[in-house]
Design a protein around this motif. Structure first.
Motif, PDB file in Angstrom:
ATOM      1  N   VAL A  48       0.798  -1.224   0.000  1.00 34.87           N
ATOM      2  CA  VAL A  48       0.000   0.000   0.000  1.00 34.87           C
ATOM      3  C   VAL A  48       0.835   1.282   0.000  1.00 34.87           C
ATOM      4  CG1 VAL A  48      -2.055  -1.042   1.029  1.00 34.87           C
ATOM      5  CG2 VAL A  48      -0.291  -0.099   2.512  1.00 34.87           C
ATOM      6  N   ASN A  49       2.012   1.265   0.561  1.00 33.98           N
ATOM      7  CA  ASN A  49       2.801   2.495   0.694  1.00 33.98           C
ATOM      8  C   ASN A  49       3.363   2.986  -0.636  1.00 33.98           C
ATOM      9  OD1 ASN A  49       2.355   2.696   3.466  1.00 33.98           O
ATOM     10  ND2 ASN A  49       4.036   1.298   3.899  1.00 33.98           N
ATOM     11  N   VAL A  50       3.977   2.108  -1.394  1.00 36.23           N
ATOM     12  CA  VAL A  50       4.540   2.508  -2.687  1.00 36.23           C
ATOM     13  C   VAL A  50       3.426   2.899  -3.658  1.00 36.23           C
ATOM     14  CG1 VAL A  50       5.870   1.736  -4.687  1.00 36.23           C
ATOM     15  CG2 VAL A  50       6.687   1.240  -2.382  1.00 36.23           C
ATOM     16  N   PRO A  51       2.326   2.125  -3.748  1.00 38.02           N
ATOM     17  CA  PRO A  51       1.239   2.563  -4.627  1.00 38.02           C
ATOM     18  C   PRO A  51       0.688   3.946  -4.261  1.00 38.02           C
ATOM     19  CG  PRO A  51       0.954   0.271  -4.129  1.00 38.02           C
ATOM     20  CD  PRO A  51       2.081   0.763  -3.272  1.00 38.02           C
ATOM     21  N   MET A  52       0.601   4.235  -2.952  1.00 31.11           N
ATOM     22  CA  MET A  52       0.136   5.554  -2.541  1.00 31.11           C
ATOM     23  C   MET A  52       1.085   6.640  -3.041  1.00 31.11           C
ATOM     24  SD  MET A  52      -0.144   7.399   1.129  1.00 31.11           S
ATOM     25  CE  MET A  52       1.619   7.456   1.136  1.00 31.11           C
ATOM     26  N   ALA A  53       2.377   6.399  -2.940  1.00 30.37           N
ATOM     27  CA  ALA A  53       3.360   7.373  -3.419  1.00 30.37           C
ATOM     28  C   ALA A  53       3.286   7.520  -4.939  1.00 30.37           C
ATOM     29  CB  ALA A  53       4.763   6.951  -2.992  1.00 30.37           C
ATOM     30  N   LEU A  54       3.105   6.411  -5.646  1.00 32.83           N
ATOM     31  CA  LEU A  54       2.966   6.474  -7.104  1.00 32.83           C
ATOM     32  C   LEU A  54       1.741   7.296  -7.504  1.00 32.83           C
ATOM     33  CD1 LEU A  54       3.810   2.784  -8.104  1.00 32.83           C
ATOM     34  CD2 LEU A  54       5.187   4.823  -8.571  1.00 32.83           C
ATOM     35  N   ILE A  55       0.626   7.024  -6.846  1.00 32.97           N
ATOM     36  CA  ILE A  55      -0.613   7.735  -7.156  1.00 32.97           C
ATOM     37  C   ILE A  55      -0.464   9.225  -6.840  1.00 32.97           C
ATOM     38  CG2 ILE A  55      -3.033   8.003  -6.457  1.00 32.97           C
ATOM     39  CD1 ILE A  55      -3.088   4.916  -6.144  1.00 32.97           C
ATOM     40  N   ALA A  56       0.095   9.545  -5.684  1.00 28.84           N
ATOM     41  CA  ALA A  56       0.288  10.950  -5.318  1.00 28.84           C
ATOM     42  C   ALA A  56       1.201  11.656  -6.323  1.00 28.84           C
ATOM     43  CB  ALA A  56       0.859  11.057  -3.906  1.00 28.84           C
ATOM     44  N   GLY A  57       2.269  10.984  -6.718  1.00 26.07           N
ATOM     45  CA  GLY A  57       3.172  11.575  -7.700  1.00 26.07           C
ATOM     46  C   GLY A  57       2.501  11.818  -9.039  1.00 26.07           C
TER      47      GLY A  57
END
Length: 111
Positions: A48-57
Motif C-alpha cells: 500500500v505504501n509505494v502505490p500511494m506514493a505512485l498515485i500521489a506523484g
C-alpha cells in the motif's frame, strides 16, 4: 455526445462543450477502472505504501500541473483540466499495473 447533451440543454455552445467533455470522460473512465483494479490488487498483496506514493506523484506531481497548464496557458479551459486528470490516471494505471506484474511474478524455477 451531441445527441446526449442536446437532450438536456438547447444552448449550442454548452452542447459542444459537453460533447467534448464526454469524450474525455470516457477515456478517463477506462484509465480509472484500470488504476482502481491495480490498486486493489496491490492492496491484496499488502502493498500500500509505494502505490500511494505512485498515485500521489502521478496526480499531484504531474496531473495537477499539466491540468493547470492545459487549462490556462494552453487555453483548453475545463477540457484541459479533465485532460490533465485523464493523463495522470493513465500514468497511475501504467505504474500500478507494472508494479502488480512485478510483485506477482513467479520466482524462477530451480529445476
Amino acid at each position: 455526445g451531441d445527441v446526449i447533451a442536446s437532450q438536456f440543454v438547447d444552448d449550442s455552445g454548452v452542447v459542444t462543450l459537453t460533447a467534448t467533455l464526454l469524450i474525455v470522460a470516457g477515456i478517463f473512465q477506462i484509465f480509472d477502472g484500470l488504476q482502481v483494479v491495480a490498486s486493489g490488487s496491490l492492496r491484496g498483496l499488502s502493498d500500500v505504501n509505494v502505490p500511494m506514493a505512485l498515485i500521489a506523484g502521478c496526480y499531484w506531481g504531474i496531473g495537477l500541473p499539466l491540468a493547470w497548464f492545459l487549462a490556462f496557458p494552453g487555453a483548453f479551459g475545463v477540457t484541459g483540466i479533465w485532460m490533465g486528470l485523464a493523463f495522470a490516471l493513465a500514468l497511475a494505471s501504467l505504474a500500478l499495473n507494472a508494479r502488480f506484474l512485478a510483485k506477482s511474478a513467479l520466482p524462477p524455477s530451480r529445476g
